[in-house]
Enzyme design. Structure first.
Site, PDB file in Angstrom:
ATOM      1  N   CYS A 111      50.620   6.686 -30.483  1.00  0.00           N
ATOM      2  CA  CYS A 111      52.058   6.373 -30.614  1.00  0.00           C
ATOM      3  C   CYS A 111      52.414   5.753 -31.960  1.00  0.00           C
ATOM      4  O   CYS A 111      53.594   5.613 -32.275  1.00  0.00           O
ATOM      5  CB  CYS A 111      52.499   5.439 -29.504  1.00  0.00           C
ATOM      6  SG  CYS A 111      52.183   6.118 -27.889  1.00  0.00           S
ATOM      7  N   HIS A 289      58.484   1.581 -32.265  1.00  0.00           N
ATOM      8  CA  HIS A 289      58.037   2.557 -31.264  1.00  0.00           C
ATOM      9  C   HIS A 289      58.720   2.230 -29.941  1.00  0.00           C
ATOM     10  O   HIS A 289      58.778   1.070 -29.529  1.00  0.00           O
ATOM     11  CB  HIS A 289      56.516   2.471 -31.123  1.00  0.00           C
ATOM     12  CG  HIS A 289      55.987   3.231 -29.949  1.00  0.00           C
ATOM     13  ND1 HIS A 289      56.412   4.511 -29.639  1.00  0.00           N
ATOM     14  CD2 HIS A 289      55.084   2.900 -28.986  1.00  0.00           C
ATOM     15  CE1 HIS A 289      55.787   4.921 -28.553  1.00  0.00           C
ATOM     16  NE2 HIS A 289      54.987   3.965 -28.129  1.00  0.00           N
ATOM     17  N   ASN A 319      59.135   7.038 -23.479  1.00  0.00           N
ATOM     18  CA  ASN A 319      58.122   6.870 -24.529  1.00  0.00           C
ATOM     19  C   ASN A 319      57.656   8.260 -24.968  1.00  0.00           C
ATOM     20  O   ASN A 319      56.978   8.956 -24.216  1.00  0.00           O
ATOM     21  CB  ASN A 319      56.958   6.051 -23.959  1.00  0.00           C
ATOM     22  CG  ASN A 319      55.821   5.880 -24.953  1.00  0.00           C
ATOM     23  OD1 ASN A 319      55.769   6.542 -25.984  1.00  0.00           O
ATOM     24  ND2 ASN A 319      54.890   5.000 -24.631  1.00  0.00           N
TER      25      ASN A 319
HETATM   26  N1  ACO Z   1      57.873   2.046  -9.374  1.00  0.00           N
HETATM   27  C1  ACO Z   1      57.776   1.061  -8.492  1.00  0.00           C
HETATM   28  N2  ACO Z   1      56.735   0.206  -8.477  1.00  0.00           N
HETATM   29  C2  ACO Z   1      55.787   0.361  -9.407  1.00  0.00           C
HETATM   30  C3  ACO Z   1      55.843   1.389 -10.367  1.00  0.00           C
HETATM   31  C4  ACO Z   1      56.929   2.248 -10.328  1.00  0.00           C
HETATM   32  N3  ACO Z   1      57.094   3.251 -11.194  1.00  0.00           N
HETATM   33  N4  ACO Z   1      54.753   1.297 -11.160  1.00  0.00           N
HETATM   34  C5  ACO Z   1      54.047   0.248 -10.727  1.00  0.00           C
HETATM   35  N5  ACO Z   1      54.666  -0.320  -9.664  1.00  0.00           N
HETATM   36  C6  ACO Z   1      54.263  -1.471  -8.868  1.00  0.00           C
HETATM   37  C7  ACO Z   1      52.794  -1.753  -8.963  1.00  0.00           C
HETATM   38  O1  ACO Z   1      52.072  -0.954  -8.048  1.00  0.00           O
HETATM   39  C8  ACO Z   1      52.760  -3.209  -8.612  1.00  0.00           C
HETATM   40  O2  ACO Z   1      52.865  -3.320  -7.212  1.00  0.00           O
HETATM   41  P1  ACO Z   1      52.042  -4.467  -6.414  1.00  0.00           P
HETATM   42  O3  ACO Z   1      52.559  -5.768  -6.971  1.00  0.00           O
HETATM   43  O4  ACO Z   1      52.408  -4.198  -4.999  1.00  0.00           O
HETATM   44  O5  ACO Z   1      50.618  -4.225  -6.780  1.00  0.00           O
HETATM   45  C9  ACO Z   1      54.059  -3.746  -9.217  1.00  0.00           C
HETATM   46  O6  ACO Z   1      54.903  -2.621  -9.400  1.00  0.00           O
HETATM   47  C10 ACO Z   1      53.872  -4.452 -10.524  1.00  0.00           C
HETATM   48  O7  ACO Z   1      53.037  -3.632 -11.349  1.00  0.00           O
HETATM   49  P2  ACO Z   1      52.689  -4.056 -12.818  1.00  0.00           P
HETATM   50  O8  ACO Z   1      51.793  -3.029 -13.397  1.00  0.00           O
HETATM   51  O9  ACO Z   1      52.224  -5.475 -12.792  1.00  0.00           O
HETATM   52  O10 ACO Z   1      54.126  -4.002 -13.492  1.00  0.00           O
HETATM   53  P3  ACO Z   1      54.561  -4.504 -14.902  1.00  0.00           P
HETATM   54  O11 ACO Z   1      55.608  -5.504 -14.789  1.00  0.00           O
HETATM   55  O12 ACO Z   1      53.385  -4.825 -15.763  1.00  0.00           O
HETATM   56  O13 ACO Z   1      55.242  -3.189 -15.496  1.00  0.00           O
HETATM   57  C11 ACO Z   1      54.743  -1.430 -17.019  1.00  0.00           C
HETATM   58  C12 ACO Z   1      54.482  -2.001 -15.650  1.00  0.00           C
HETATM   59  C13 ACO Z   1      56.192  -1.030 -17.109  1.00  0.00           C
HETATM   60  C14 ACO Z   1      53.879  -0.193 -17.196  1.00  0.00           C
HETATM   61  C15 ACO Z   1      54.430  -2.484 -18.097  1.00  0.00           C
HETATM   62  O14 ACO Z   1      53.175  -3.066 -17.873  1.00  0.00           O
HETATM   63  C16 ACO Z   1      54.436  -1.903 -19.478  1.00  0.00           C
HETATM   64  O15 ACO Z   1      55.457  -1.452 -19.969  1.00  0.00           O
HETATM   65  N6  ACO Z   1      53.302  -1.916 -20.162  1.00  0.00           N
HETATM   66  C17 ACO Z   1      53.191  -1.360 -21.473  1.00  0.00           C
HETATM   67  C18 ACO Z   1      53.240   0.101 -21.347  1.00  0.00           C
HETATM   68  C19 ACO Z   1      53.249   0.758 -22.673  1.00  0.00           C
HETATM   69  O16 ACO Z   1      54.006   0.360 -23.497  1.00  0.00           O
HETATM   70  N7  ACO Z   1      52.434   1.760 -22.787  1.00  0.00           N
HETATM   71  C20 ACO Z   1      52.372   2.554 -23.904  1.00  0.00           C
HETATM   72  C21 ACO Z   1      52.117   1.840 -25.210  1.00  0.00           C
HETATM   73  S1  ACO Z   1      51.296   2.772 -26.327  1.00  0.00           S
HETATM   74  C22 ACO Z   1      51.831   4.251 -26.097  1.00  0.00           C
HETATM   75  O17 ACO Z   1      53.012   4.414 -26.265  1.00  0.00           O
HETATM   76  C23 ACO Z   1      50.950   5.322 -25.610  1.00  0.00           C
END
Ligand code: ACO
Length: 362
Positions: A111, A289, A319
């Site tokens: 990315c 990004h 993304n």
């Molecule tokens: N819908 C509903 N619930 C969900 C979803 C969804 N799409 N995805 C996960 N959950 C649930 C999980 O199962 C978890 O449930 P639980 O508490 O019962 O176990 C709960 O939501 C919380 O999950 P987390 O993973 O802790 O959620 P978080 O607040 O961390 O958000 C996210 C997840 C959005 C992916 C976040 O961590 C994030 O944005 N991380 C960075 C991602 C990123 O930027 N990636 C790419 C960067 S580099 C590149 O671009 C390739």
């Protein structure tokens, strides 16, 4: 100095997939996705190839820069989802756009790709200019490749490597292409500073093992592990699918990436400002990004930069990996947010882990 941005372009696939559409195939909701990421919809390429998208974005950037195809000396395509491995994605786009005189190759920095590609292009152009300025200076680049005009394209169709049954990743990604034309102009300030940095990712917080041994080697058993097994070998705790040696989709430890990216983005912006001698207050626009709106706003807080000075485009595209920064830059130009003489910072971060930033004068 002297490497000027003269045109931007972007291309999106026709099909729009909303959060409500996704909630019909995985257990998620519009509310959850918007609150955690800022994404409302994304475009998915079902009818377009990476070559189609990259060529459209590239043609638009060339048109806006008023540069003809034959004048492009260098084409770099950043992608993790090329249509073909050989020829490279850049070779395919070169042929499609008729860039008869361009040296063309691909670059993979996930990315952060756009920023890496622009840094490589800018450095090649500067080396070429120095060689000419100093007559017969011993710079190898001067021996045949005059690099005055470059086209840099980020393109990805992450939908190809997304596990559409995994709600924790499939809601994040979209497809698209972004492009920029760089022209050498001794008199222009252009790109003032750049910064690239790689940090090891020993737990594979962001990964995709795509390649496989397809043929059967005729002189004995294959001794190399599959990509999945190679990935698994560097993990403390091996997920079941990797243990089986197959996992062709993007996997991500979201919170780990979130924590790293929020700090990394702010660090990279500070470094390019310091290197250029430009105080952050004098940066008119930061174009990051577009991974997650919350990552962007956390970093903005760390930098003490108001959100009005940050380009946020993620809501309608998700993304889009290597294309994201250049698509967002094209949006900023289209919205009239970039004026001549403005200091603009581009910042990218992604798998690898890769981090990069550029500060340029518009
Ligand atoms: N819908 C509903 N619930 C969900 C979803 C969804 N799409 N995805 C996960 N959950 C649930 C999980 O199962 C978890 O449930 P639980 O508490 O019962 O176990 C709960 O939501 C919380 O999950 P987390 O993973 O802790 O959620 P978080 O607040 O961390 O958000 C996210 C997840 C959005 C992916 C976040 O961590 C994030 O944005 N991380 C960075 C991602 C990123 O930027 N990636 C790419 C960067 S580099 C590149 O671009 C390739």
């Amino acid at each position: 100095m002297g490497c000027k941005i003269t045109g931007c372009g972007k291309a999106l696939p026709d099909l729009t997939v909303t959060n409500d559409d996704l909630s019909r195939v995985v257990d998620t909701s519009d509310e959850w996705i918007v609150e955690r990421t800022g994404i409302r919809e994304r475009h998915i390429a079902v009818a377009e190839t990476s070559t189609d998208l990259a060529s459209r974005a590239g043609a638009q950037a060339l048109e806006r820069a008023n540069v003809s195809a034959g004048d492009v000396d260098l084409l770099i395509c950043m992608t993790i989802t090329p249509d073909t491995v050989v020829p490279s994605q850049a070779s395919m786009v070169k042929a499609r756009l008729g860039l008869a005189n361009a040296v063309a190759f691909d670059l993979n920095a996930a990315c952060a790709g756009c920023v890496y590609g622009m840094e490589v292009a800018a450095n090649m152009m500067e080396a070429s200019a120095l060689a000419h300025r100093d007559g017969d200076a011993p710079l190898r680049i001067s021996q045949g490749n005059d690099m005055r005009t470059a086209l840099v394209i980020g393109v990805d169709r992450l939908s190809r490597i997304t596990d559409w049954t995994d709600r924790s990743t499939c809601v994040l990604f979209g497809d698209g292409a972004g492009a920029v034309v760089l022209e050498w102009d001794e008199a222009a300030p252009g790109i003032l500073s750049g910064f690239l940095q790689n940090t090891d990712d020993p737990t594979l917080a962001l990964a995709c093992a795509q390649l496989r041994d397809l043929g059967t080697f005729p002189f004995g058993d294959a001794t190399l592990d599959s990509p999945g097994a190679i990935m698994a070998a560097s993990l403390d705790e091996v997920p079941e699918e990797l243990d089986q040696g197959i996992h062709p989709f993007i996997t991500m430890q979201g919170q780990k990436i979130f924590k790293w990216a929020s700090k990394a983005m702010a660090d990279a912006v500070r470094v390019v400002c310091e290197r250029a001698g430009v105080p952050i207050d004098e940066v008119s626009l930061i174009v990051p990004h577009q991974a997650n709106e919350r990552i962007i706003s956390f970093s903005a807080k760390k930098l003490k930069v108001p959100m009005e000075r940050i380009q946020v485009s993620i809501g309608t595209v998700g993304n889009t990996s290597a294309s994201s920064v250049l698509m967002a830059l094209a949006d900023a130009y289209e919205a009239g947010r970039v004026h001549e003489g403005d200091n603009v910072v581009l910042v990218g971060f992604g798998g690898g882990l890769t981090l990069g930033a550029i500060l340029f004068v518009a």
